[in-house]
Scaffold this active site. Structure first.
Site, PDB file in Angstrom:
ATOM      1  N   GLU A 176      18.539   2.092 -10.891  1.00 23.10           N
ATOM      2  CA  GLU A 176      18.525   1.762 -10.260  1.00 23.10           C
ATOM      3  C   GLU A 176      19.576   0.886  -9.536  1.00 23.10           C
ATOM      4  O   GLU A 176      19.534  -0.380  -9.262  1.00 23.10           O
ATOM      5  CB  GLU A 176      17.404   1.456  -9.735  1.00 23.10           C
ATOM      6  N   ASN A 221      19.986   7.266 -12.864  1.00 27.51           N
ATOM      7  CA  ASN A 221      19.312   7.783 -11.736  1.00 27.51           C
ATOM      8  C   ASN A 221      18.659   6.606 -10.785  1.00 27.51           C
ATOM      9  O   ASN A 221      18.938   4.932 -11.242  1.00 27.51           O
ATOM     10  CB  ASN A 221      17.989   6.734 -12.879  1.00 27.51           C
ATOM     11  N   HIS A 259       8.872   9.706  -7.183  1.00 27.99           N
ATOM     12  CA  HIS A 259       7.944   8.536  -6.746  1.00 27.99           C
ATOM     13  C   HIS A 259       6.986   9.018  -5.510  1.00 27.99           C
ATOM     14  O   HIS A 259       7.558   8.223  -4.407  1.00 27.99           O
ATOM     15  CB  HIS A 259       7.614   7.103  -7.132  1.00 27.99           C
TER      16      HIS A 259
HETATM   17  C1  XIL Z   1       7.797   1.458 -15.337  1.00 28.40           C
HETATM   18  C2  XIL Z   1       7.034   1.698 -16.309  1.00 28.40           C
HETATM   19  O1  XIL Z   1       6.103   2.766 -16.285  1.00 28.40           O
HETATM   20  C3  XIL Z   1       5.482   0.153 -16.388  1.00 28.40           C
HETATM   21  O2  XIL Z   1       4.569   0.601 -17.404  1.00 28.40           O
HETATM   22  C4  XIL Z   1       6.278  -0.384 -16.747  1.00 28.40           C
HETATM   23  O3  XIL Z   1       5.344  -1.771 -16.519  1.00 28.40           O
HETATM   24  C5  XIL Z   1       7.377  -0.955 -15.436  1.00 28.40           C
HETATM   25  O4  XIL Z   1       8.296   0.391 -15.529  1.00 28.40           O
HETATM   26  N1  XIL Z   1      11.276   3.340 -12.511  1.00 28.40           N
HETATM   27  C6  XIL Z   1      11.940   3.551 -13.392  1.00 28.40           C
HETATM   28  C7  XIL Z   1      10.552   3.116 -14.364  1.00 28.40           C
HETATM   29  O5  XIL Z   1      12.501   3.363 -13.690  1.00 28.40           O
HETATM   30  O6  XIL Z   1      10.909   2.697 -15.886  1.00 28.40           O
HETATM   31  C8  XIL Z   1       9.667   2.810 -14.407  1.00 28.40           C
HETATM   32  O7  XIL Z   1       8.193   2.672 -15.099  1.00 28.40           O
HETATM   33  C9  XIL Z   1       8.754   2.841 -12.918  1.00 28.40           C
HETATM   34  C10 XIL Z   1      10.251   3.385 -12.199  1.00 28.40           C
END
Ligand code: XIL
Length: 382
Positions: A176, A221, A259
């Protein structure tokens, strides 16, 4: 292969077999450990019918994010993960915060348990992640200042990557790192790393990573590049990886988190073009964190599963038509263990839990599983 959206159709014979009702003359297939452990009749989705077996047949990888504590404590969950996945990623256990209780100290026990589980089950592991603005140690920045941040970043990458060297399929080196809304001409997100380590921190991270574990694919990523209206983000990510390639910075793949929202129009041709631009740069693409938020989809569980399944089917069929898309990981595997159910602000109006993943809360396959498996069958990865 089953191509019916929704509930799988079993032949009478399959049903009888699964129920153990066939006469001695008929060979009863051996049930997978997971089917035995859940006591369910899962032969139509496990073993040779699993996501894993279907992906193997197409020369691609499929898997999910896992929680090592759950792997250790929940037998039904760990047999499901072993059965369905050829690649795993730690949902949190390999992030710097969870690993590092104090400056310079690392506790690898949970991450090691995940790695051992994967190796025992012949599964690959993605490393997630090394450099991120989130999940930083509670002590951060502590002793880290502008004067020593570059060294601190290098040491963190080396410590973690060397610990797992030779055993990781791909590392999310920077997670990110792009945010056009932050207003910089280069699109970089304003993060503590940028502020402390300087504008070329991404380049330094990838060069360090290649040396620390030359066997791991190095991935960039990010999220939000999936939707048609995310033109700026996609363009900025593409510009970043083009710059990296032009400057000889080592990079092998881009992770599209994915997502997705069930009620937003699906990503289209613009994402497809983006994936093709990456292919021109010789970059693989991984769908790294797929889930579908059904928070705004009304109706019964059946309606909601059908809507989520449609998003999976359309999205993955489009992505997997591109030969450089080599892996699909969902962010979790059962609806009972999805991060989306942890957030107050995305609760459904009817208060019911979300169903974003291929298996329901009781670990039964939903329509989403069949959509994912059908899309895998259409993959052009080979
Ligand atoms: C999320 C986890 O699923 C949670 O359990 C934690 O509290 C926060 O992080 N993008 C990402 C992941 O790259 O690492 C994140 O994971 C979700 C969004």
């Amino acid at each position: 292969m089953n191509t019916t959206p929704g509930i799988p159709r079993q032949t009478r014979r399959q049903f009888l077999r699964a129920a153990g009702l066939t006469a001695g003359a008929v060979l009863v297939p051996r049930r997978s450990a997971w089917a035995k452990s859940t006591g369910q009749f899962q032969d139509s989705v496990s073993g040779s019918a699993s996501l894993r077996a279907h992906a193997e047949a197409r020369g691609m990888l499929v898997g999910c994010a896992v929680d090592p504590q759950l792997l250790a404590s929940n037998h039904a969950y760990n047999t499901l993960v072993a059965d369905q996945c050829s690649i795993l990623v730690a949902e949190n256990a390999m992030k710097w915060g969870p690993l590092s209780p104090a400056p310079g100290k690392y506790d690898f026990r949970e991450a090691d348990a995940l790695m051992d589980f994967a190796e025992k089950n012949g599964q690959k592991v993605r490393g997630h992640n090394l450099i991120w603005h989130d999940a930083l140690p509670a002590w951060f920045p502590g002793p880290i200042t502008k004067a020593n941040a570059r060294q601190a970043m290098v040491e963190h990458i080396q410590t973690e990557m060397r610990h797992f060297a030779g055993r990781i399929h791909s590392w999310d080196v920077v997670n990110e790192g792009i945010e056009p809304k932050d207003g910089r001409p280069d699109g970089l997100r304003k993060t503590p790393w940028l502020a402390l380590a300087g504008d070329d921190y991404i380049e330094l991270a990838y060069r360090t990573a290649r040396e620390a574990d030359p066997k791991a694919l190095l991935t960039y990523n990010d999220y939000g590049i999936e939707y048609p209206d995310q033109e700026k983000k996609r363009a900025a990510v593409l510009a970043l990886v083009q710059r990296m390639k032009a400057d000889g910075v080592p990079l092998d793949a881009v992770g599209v988190q994915s997502h997705l929202d069930g009620d937003v129009p699906p990503p289209g041709r613009k994402l497809q073009n983006f994936v093709r631009e990456l292919a021109k740069l010789d970059l693989q693409v991984f769908v790294t964190e797929l889930d579908v938020n059904d928070g705004k989809i009304p109706g019964t569980i059946r309606d909601r599963d059908a809507a989520v399944a449609k998003v999976y089917r359309d999205y993955l069929t489009m992505m997997l038509a591109e030969p450089n898309v080599k892996a699909v990981l969902t962010w979790g595997i059962t609806d009972g263990h999805s991060w989306l159910n942890d957030w107050e602000h995305i609760k459904r109006a009817d208060g019911k839990p979300l169903r974003p993943l291929p298996f329901g809360p009781n670990m039964q396959p939903t329509a989403v599983f069949y959509a994912e498996r059908d899309a895998i069958d259409s993959s052009h990865a080979t």
